[in-house]
Design a protein around this motif. Structure first.
Motif, PDB file in Angstrom:
ATOM      1  N   UNK A 126       0.845  -1.184   0.000  1.00  0.00           N
ATOM      2  CA  UNK A 126       0.000   0.000   0.000  1.00  0.00           C
ATOM      3  C   UNK A 126       0.884   1.238   0.000  1.00  0.00           C
ATOM      4  N   UNK A 127       0.381   2.291  -0.604  1.00  0.00           N
ATOM      5  CA  UNK A 127       1.035   3.590  -0.520  1.00  0.00           C
ATOM      6  C   UNK A 127       0.124   4.518   0.251  1.00  0.00           C
ATOM      7  N   UNK A 128       0.698   5.259   1.181  1.00  0.00           N
ATOM      8  CA  UNK A 128      -0.072   6.166   2.033  1.00  0.00           C
ATOM      9  C   UNK A 128       0.492   7.570   1.888  1.00  0.00           C
ATOM     10  N   UNK A 129      -0.391   8.543   1.848  1.00  0.00           N
ATOM     11  CA  UNK A 129       0.011   9.951   1.798  1.00  0.00           C
ATOM     12  C   UNK A 129      -0.399  10.632   3.088  1.00  0.00           C
ATOM     13  N   UNK A 130       0.437  11.525   3.518  1.00  0.00           N
ATOM     14  CA  UNK A 130       0.163  12.298   4.725  1.00  0.00           C
ATOM     15  C   UNK A 130      -1.187  13.008   4.654  1.00  0.00           C
ATOM     16  N   UNK A 131      -1.586  13.395   3.464  1.00  0.00           N
ATOM     17  CA  UNK A 131      -2.812  14.169   3.265  1.00  0.00           C
ATOM     18  C   UNK A 131      -4.068  13.306   3.126  1.00  0.00           C
ATOM     19  N   UNK A 132      -3.936  11.972   3.224  1.00  0.00           N
ATOM     20  CA  UNK A 132      -5.080  11.093   3.047  1.00  0.00           C
ATOM     21  C   UNK A 132      -5.217  10.146   4.230  1.00  0.00           C
ATOM     22  N   UNK A 133      -6.433   9.918   4.678  1.00  0.00           N
ATOM     23  CA  UNK A 133      -6.637   9.019   5.814  1.00  0.00           C
ATOM     24  C   UNK A 133      -6.625   7.549   5.392  1.00  0.00           C
ATOM     25  N   UNK A 134      -6.724   7.272   4.089  1.00  0.00           N
ATOM     26  CA  UNK A 134      -6.673   5.896   3.621  1.00  0.00           C
ATOM     27  C   UNK A 134      -5.500   5.716   2.670  1.00  0.00           C
ATOM     28  N   UNK A 135      -5.093   4.486   2.517  1.00  0.00           N
ATOM     29  CA  UNK A 135      -3.986   4.144   1.624  1.00  0.00           C
ATOM     30  C   UNK A 135      -4.549   3.354   0.436  1.00  0.00           C
ATOM     31  N   UNK A 136      -3.766   3.178  -0.604  1.00  0.00           N
ATOM     32  CA  UNK A 136      -4.219   2.457  -1.781  1.00  0.00           C
ATOM     33  C   UNK A 136      -3.133   1.518  -2.254  1.00  0.00           C
ATOM     34  N   UNK A 137      -3.529   0.542  -3.089  1.00  0.00           N
ATOM     35  CA  UNK A 137      -2.608  -0.467  -3.595  1.00  0.00           C
ATOM     36  C   UNK A 137      -1.509   0.143  -4.444  1.00  0.00           C
ATOM     37  N   UNK A 138      -0.321  -0.407  -4.274  1.00  0.00           N
ATOM     38  CA  UNK A 138       0.808   0.004  -5.120  1.00  0.00           C
ATOM     39  C   UNK A 138       0.657  -0.604  -6.497  1.00  0.00           C
TER      40      UNK A 138
END
Length: 138
Positions: A126-138
């Protein structure tokens, strides 16, 4: 006499009220939730983003063979990553760590994989961004 007592009591109550502070509220830091799997093996948890660091806590579950969680934090200037101890033979294992950066603003994103440290293979992530509460598949 009772006026003096009432005045004294009122003054005392005001003094107590003026010196009693309410607890400061904790700052709300952004968080991201991750979940990635490979077959019946799972890595899940949460990242808390701070100004010059990030804190990760999670669980890795292995269906049979040993599986590791690999985490990498990045910003525009540096990258910090590490493998976490494995879960093996159907076990679950919790992990947590704090990652630091000397740069204000902290890390901008993170990647979390499930893999095998022995040969360095990273399967799903998963990749997570500081600005998002959820992560998504790489």
């Amino acid at each position: 006499m009772w006026r003096k007592s009432l005045l004294a009591l009122s003054t005392f109550a005001l003094a107590i009220g003026a010196t009693t502070a309410t607890p400061a509220q904790a700052a709300a830091y952004p968080t991201s939730t991750f979940y990635t799997s490979y077959g019946n093996n799972v890595v899940k948890g949460k990242i808390t983003w701070y100004n010059k660091s990030a804190y990760i806590e999670g669980t890795i579950k292995s269906a049979s063979e040993c599986r590791w969680a690999y985490v990498e934090f990045r910003n525009g200037r540096d990258s910090v990553g590490r493998w976490f101890y494995p879960a093996c033979g159907g076990d679950s294992r919790s992990f947590s760590d704090k990652f630091d950066t000397p740069y204000a603003g902290g890390f901008t994103h993170a990647k979390v994989w499930i893999g095998n440290e022995v040969d360095g293979v990273r399967w799903n992530g998963d990749q997570c961004r500081r600005t998002s509460s959820t992560c998504w598949d790489l």
